[in-house]
Scaffold this motif. Structure first.
Motif, short mmCIF file in Angstrom:
data_model
loop_
_atom_site.label_atom_id
_atom_site.label_comp_id
_atom_site.label_asym_id
_atom_site.label_seq_id
_atom_site.Cartn_x
_atom_site.Cartn_y
_atom_site.Cartn_z
N VAL A 40 15.63 24.51 21.47
CA VAL A 40 15.01 23.28 20.99
C VAL A 40 14.03 23.63 19.87
O VAL A 40 13.18 24.52 20.02
CB VAL A 40 14.29 22.54 22.13
N GLY A 41 14.18 22.96 18.75
CA GLY A 41 13.36 23.26 17.58
C GLY A 41 14.05 24.16 16.58
O GLY A 41 13.56 24.36 15.47
N SER A 42 15.23 24.69 16.92
CA SER A 42 16.00 25.51 15.99
C SER A 42 17.10 24.65 15.37
O SER A 42 17.29 23.49 15.74
CB SER A 42 16.61 26.71 16.72
N ALA A 43 17.82 25.23 14.45
CA ALA A 43 18.84 24.45 13.73
C ALA A 43 20.16 25.21 13.67
O ALA A 43 20.60 25.65 12.61
CB ALA A 43 18.35 24.11 12.33
N PRO A 44 20.83 25.38 14.81
CA PRO A 44 22.16 25.99 14.77
C PRO A 44 23.13 25.10 14.01
O PRO A 44 22.94 23.89 13.89
CB PRO A 44 22.54 26.09 16.25
N ILE A 45 24.18 25.71 13.50
CA ILE A 45 25.20 24.93 12.80
C ILE A 45 25.83 23.95 13.78
O ILE A 45 26.11 24.29 14.94
CB ILE A 45 26.27 25.86 12.21
N ARG A 46 26.06 22.75 13.32
CA ARG A 46 26.68 21.74 14.17
C ARG A 46 28.00 22.25 14.75
O ARG A 46 28.80 22.88 14.06
CB ARG A 46 26.95 20.47 13.36
N PHE A 47 28.23 21.92 16.02
CA PHE A 47 29.44 22.39 16.68
C PHE A 47 30.71 21.88 16.01
O PHE A 47 31.74 22.54 16.03
CB PHE A 47 29.43 21.94 18.15
N ASP A 48 30.63 20.67 15.42
CA ASP A 48 31.83 20.08 14.82
C ASP A 48 31.93 20.32 13.31
O ASP A 48 32.83 19.81 12.66
CB ASP A 48 31.87 18.58 15.10
N ALA A 49 31.00 21.10 12.76
CA ALA A 49 30.92 21.22 11.31
C ALA A 49 32.18 21.85 10.72
O ALA A 49 32.75 21.34 9.75
CB ALA A 49 29.69 22.03 10.91
N ILE A 50 32.62 22.97 11.28
CA ILE A 50 33.76 23.68 10.69
C ILE A 50 35.02 22.83 10.77
O ILE A 50 35.77 22.71 9.80
CB ILE A 50 33.95 25.04 11.39
N ASP A 51 35.25 22.21 11.94
CA ASP A 51 36.44 21.36 12.08
C ASP A 51 36.42 20.20 11.10
O ASP A 51 37.47 19.81 10.55
CB ASP A 51 36.56 20.83 13.50
N LYS A 52 35.25 19.64 10.87
CA LYS A 52 35.19 18.48 9.97
C LYS A 52 35.38 18.87 8.51
O LYS A 52 36.05 18.17 7.76
CB LYS A 52 33.88 17.72 10.19
N VAL A 53 34.81 19.98 8.10
CA VAL A 53 34.95 20.35 6.69
C VAL A 53 36.31 20.97 6.40
O VAL A 53 36.75 20.98 5.24
CB VAL A 53 33.82 21.30 6.23
N THR A 54 37.01 21.48 7.43
CA THR A 54 38.34 22.04 7.21
C THR A 54 39.46 21.05 7.51
O THR A 54 40.64 21.37 7.31
CB THR A 54 38.55 23.29 8.08
N GLY A 55 39.09 19.86 8.01
CA GLY A 55 40.10 18.86 8.32
C GLY A 55 40.76 19.04 9.67
O GLY A 55 41.77 18.38 9.96
N GLN A 56 40.22 19.91 10.51
CA GLN A 56 40.82 20.15 11.83
C GLN A 56 40.33 19.17 12.89
O GLN A 56 40.92 19.09 13.98
CB GLN A 56 40.51 21.58 12.28
N ALA A 57 39.25 18.44 12.62
CA ALA A 57 38.73 17.50 13.61
C ALA A 57 39.77 16.43 13.93
O ALA A 57 40.45 15.93 13.03
CB ALA A 57 37.45 16.85 13.10
N GLN A 58 39.88 16.10 15.20
CA GLN A 58 40.87 15.13 15.65
C GLN A 58 40.22 13.75 15.83
O GLN A 58 39.53 13.49 16.81
CB GLN A 58 41.48 15.59 16.98
N TYR A 59 40.45 12.89 14.85
CA TYR A 59 40.04 11.49 14.94
C TYR A 59 41.14 10.71 15.66
O TYR A 59 42.26 11.23 15.84
CB TYR A 59 39.78 10.93 13.55
#
Length: 758
Positions: free
Chosen positions: A3-22
């Motif tokens: 809490v208070g840190s800023a890890p990369i969003r869990f869905d970031a890679i899938d969303k920027v590579t088009g792998q996220a399943q909408y």
């Protein structure tokens, strides 16, 4: 500590590579297609309906209508909306279902092998209509004797009213040295989320009618589906894949019920294929609710020293054809008409009115931006009339922990509006240190080929502030559930450089919706912190009614606040189970915040909210008085977030809210006439592009703990939306000397208003 840190969003890679399943990505080649057929009738009675020709079209599997729905009604807050308009509704609904009250009322659902066949089937439906008077706006609806919802027993289209009566208005006006008045009008706003409505439905292996869709509250979707299909809730399952934005626009039903109905209908006929739908952008703009348009008339009085003494206002919200969340939005608008200020004498009347236009509903800040537009513009007018600094005027009147509100209750502990005002004002005085500075209008050019005349440019500064409830209000039984399972740690692996002596890894089950704000990443961070393990040792199962308890909605700036408290409780219960010897150790917790109250119908007394967030904004802008074009050069947006669980996501929410508010204030002009949307395309509904947004946004993040918040956090995602319009209007007045009492501030409107005052 995560809490208070800023890890990369869990869905970031899938969303920027088009792998996220909408939802639309989940549609397989065996799926049947479903097409929702709108009535295209703002107000008409259905005289006859014939599906036979449509059913005979090649490729059409079936056509569903009102007669196929066990309980032909739905609604998030009132069951006032038919699933389908039909001729025969006997015993299937408590409301007349033979009247189309909105151009996007549903007439039928065509199920077919292909989308082409579905559209051919839709074109073959034979519907005969009797036109009824179209009450296209508030004035039409109030003046007409025709009732849009005669079934509610009222003799007016004004169907819901809230009141506030505090103090003695006669005394208030006697005490006032300065009085300012205005009639303010505010427009629709389209949510314009990137992903139009889409979904997939089937009956799963457990016999549950299952809908995969984008929404904001899985369990509420399930409840409304179950109601319409007359099923127990355990026989309905709702799953959210990736969600392409929401902003309140997915709180109400779109495709959920009709897809579930189609899946059930197919299964009963031994057709074991999924059924899917994807709306076009035009169908999306026409077919879902908008931010409420409306009007507020306000009169404010103050003493010479700046102390507010009296506020009187009357608000009218255009609810459109159905209630959706209008009663809740009206409540927020109602409370915000006095702003975050202590006023001894208050009289407010707020009304929701049925019309035959697009329904109004939840949209980021729901009701607060409309109320704040009026309250903050009135404050800026008072500052002008009193010859006072608008920031100092706010300091004098701002709420504190000891304040008695307009609803005659104490504010929840931890009021920080003064600190936010001061931080914003101080940051506005600090000049940017990089090349992007305020009032950098040397490149101002609304048309690339035609630079502005320097003599036509005017610069102005404006200030506004606000507050916003965190969580559901007005007596709603608010709660949020989480489950954490602690598993024995596999010591053969590594923790990516992290070390801990906890003998477990954690599994989190939570139904909260990830609508783009980073909620699931934040949930995992909070679960890691609560269980004492690095975030890499937390696995998550999200947004599935089959695996998680009710989280409530991703709305009302509540999700982090409520979910964090539920996760803390679940972690505590799981550790207790571990210490008692359970393996794996299961902890389930339902968090319930302090209760809220409905307002007294006669005087508006009551405690409506248990927590608030606070925001202030300063705007620098340039306006070309020859063309009416506005460039916002700099925005300072200050927020008390209590605790930034993920600081990067906090700043992202601030910047996103400012850009969305910028569109609301300046470029977005959704037009409606005779109950029909006139510009249902993004080519004519102009959201700001990258060249149109504010040149610079400075986010000021305060962490003054909310005593009830998890890790001290406050909800904040809506806050940046709320005071932006009045801050822009104040800056435009500073630049031109003219007050604008309506928006959007499109070039033609700016020029017309300036011309009137020449």
């Amino acid at each position: 500590m995560t809490v208070g840190s800023a890890p990369i969003r869990f869905d970031a890679i899938d969303k920027v590579t088009g792998q996220a399943q909408y939802p639309s990505d989940r549609i397989g080649p065996d799926a049947l297609w479903a097409l929702t057929v709108f009535t295209n009738q703002p107000h008409a009675r259905l005289k006859s309906l014939d599906f036979s020709t449509a059913e005979s079209v090649e490729g059409v599997v079936g056509v569903l209508g009102a007669a196929d729905v066990p309980v032909n009604e739905y609604g998030l807050t009132l069951f006032d909306h038919p699933v389908f308009i039909g001729v025969d509704h006997t015993g299937r609904s408590n409301i007349p279902c033979d009247v189309s009250r909105w151009e996007a009322d549903r007439l039928a659902l065509v199920i077919a092998e292909t989308s082409t066949a579905a559209r051919a089937g839709a074109a073959a439906i034979d519907a005969q209509w009797e036109p009824l008077p179209v009450l296209s706006d508030i004035d039409d609806a109030l003046e007409s004797s025709a009732l849009i919802h005669s079934e509610n027993g009222l003799n007016s289209n004004s169907y819901y009213t809230l009141k506030i009566r505090k103090g003695d208005m006669g005394q208030g006006w006697d005490d006032a040295d300065v009085v300012v008045s205005g009639t303010y009008e505010f427009p629709y706003q389209e949510h314009a989320y990137l992903q139009p409505e889409a979904g997939l439905a089937y009956v799963d292996d457990a016999g549950r009618v299952t809908v995969e869709v984008a929404g904001q509250w899985t369990h509420e979707d399930r409840e409304q589906i179950a109601h319409a299909l007359n099923l127990p809730e355990y026989e309905v399952r709702v799953i959210y894949p990736a969600i392409g934005g929401a902003f309140g626009g997915r709180e109400d039903m779109s495709v959920q019920i009709v897809l579930a109905l189609a899946a059930q209908w197919l299964h009963a006929r031994d057709i074991h294929r999924p059924v899917a739908t994807i709306w076009s952008r035009e169908e999306s703009i026409v077919g879902h609710h908008k931010r409420h348009r409306g009007r507020i008339t306000a009169r404010w009085g103050a003493r010479k020293n700046g102390q507010l003494v009296a506020v009187k206002s009357t608000a009218w919200l255009d609810a459109g054809a159905y209630n959706f969340t209008s009663t809740k939005v009206l409540g927020n608008c109602h409370l915000h008409q006095t702003g975050p200020y202590e006023v001894p004498h208050v009289e407010i009347d707020s009304h929701a009115v049925y019309t035959n236009s697009t329904p109004g509903g939840a949209f980021r800040g729901f009701g607060a931006p409309q109320g704040a537009f009026v309250a903050e513009t009135q404050m800026n007018k008072l500052a002008k009339a009193l010859g006072m600094d608008p920031v100092e005027l706010r300091r004098i009147n701002a709420l504190s922990d000891s304040s008695i509100t307009a609803t005659q209750c104490s504010m929840p502990e931890g009021v920080t509006i003064r600190e936010v005002i001061d931080s914003c004002a101080q940051a506005a005085l600090n000049k940017p240190t990089d090349a992007s500075s305020s009032n950098s209008s040397s490149g101002f050019s609304p048309f690339p080929s035609l630079p502005s005349e320097p003599a036509a440019l005017r610069h102005g500064k404006g200030f506004a502030c606000s507050f916003k409830n965190v969580g559901f209000s007005f007596g709603y039984p608010e709660n949020c559930e989480a489950t954490i399972i602690l598993h024995e740690r596999d010591n053969s692996g590594t923790d990516s450089g992290n070390s801990t002596d906890k003998p477990w890894s954690a599994e989190l089950f939570h139904a909260g919706a990830e609508v783009g704000q980073g909620a699931h990443t934040v949930f995992a961070q909070m679960a890691a912190d609560a269980t004492g393990v690095p975030v890499e040792r937390v696995t998550c199962d999200f947004s599935d009614t089959a695996s998680s308890g009710n989280s409530g909605s991703a709305s009302a700036s509540r999700l982090t606040w409520m979910s964090g408290n539920s996760i803390l409780g679940a972690a505590e219960e799981a550790e207790k189970a571990w210490l008692s010897g359970e393996r794996p150790a299961v902890g389930h917790f339902r968090f319930t915040p302090p209760p809220t109250e409905t307002l007294d119908p006669n005087n508006g007394t009551g405690n409506p909210n248990f927590s608030y967030g606070y925001v202030a904004q300063h705007v620098d802008l340039t306006v070309d008085i020859e063309t009416g074009h506005i460039q916002v050069d700099r925005v300072v947006s200050a927020h008390d977030v209590g605790k930034a669980i993920n600081p990067d996501l906090v700043v992202g929410q601030i910047e996103g809210a400012v850009v969305q508010a910028h569109g609301y204030a300046i470029t977005e002009n959704l037009r409606s006439a005779e109950g029909r949307i006139q510009n249902p395309r993004l080519s004519t509904y102009l959201m700001p592009g990258i060249g149109d947004i504010p040149t610079r946004v400075d986010s000021v993040v305060l962490e003054l703990a909310d005593p009830l918040g998890p890790w001290g956090a406050r909800g904040m995602a809506e806050m940046g939306m709320i005071p932006y319009v009045p801050a822009v209007i104040a800056a435009l007045h500073d630049a031109t000397g003219v007050w604008f009492d309506s928006f959007p501030l499109t070039p033609d409107k700016v020029i017309a208003t300036l011309t009137q005052h020449t």
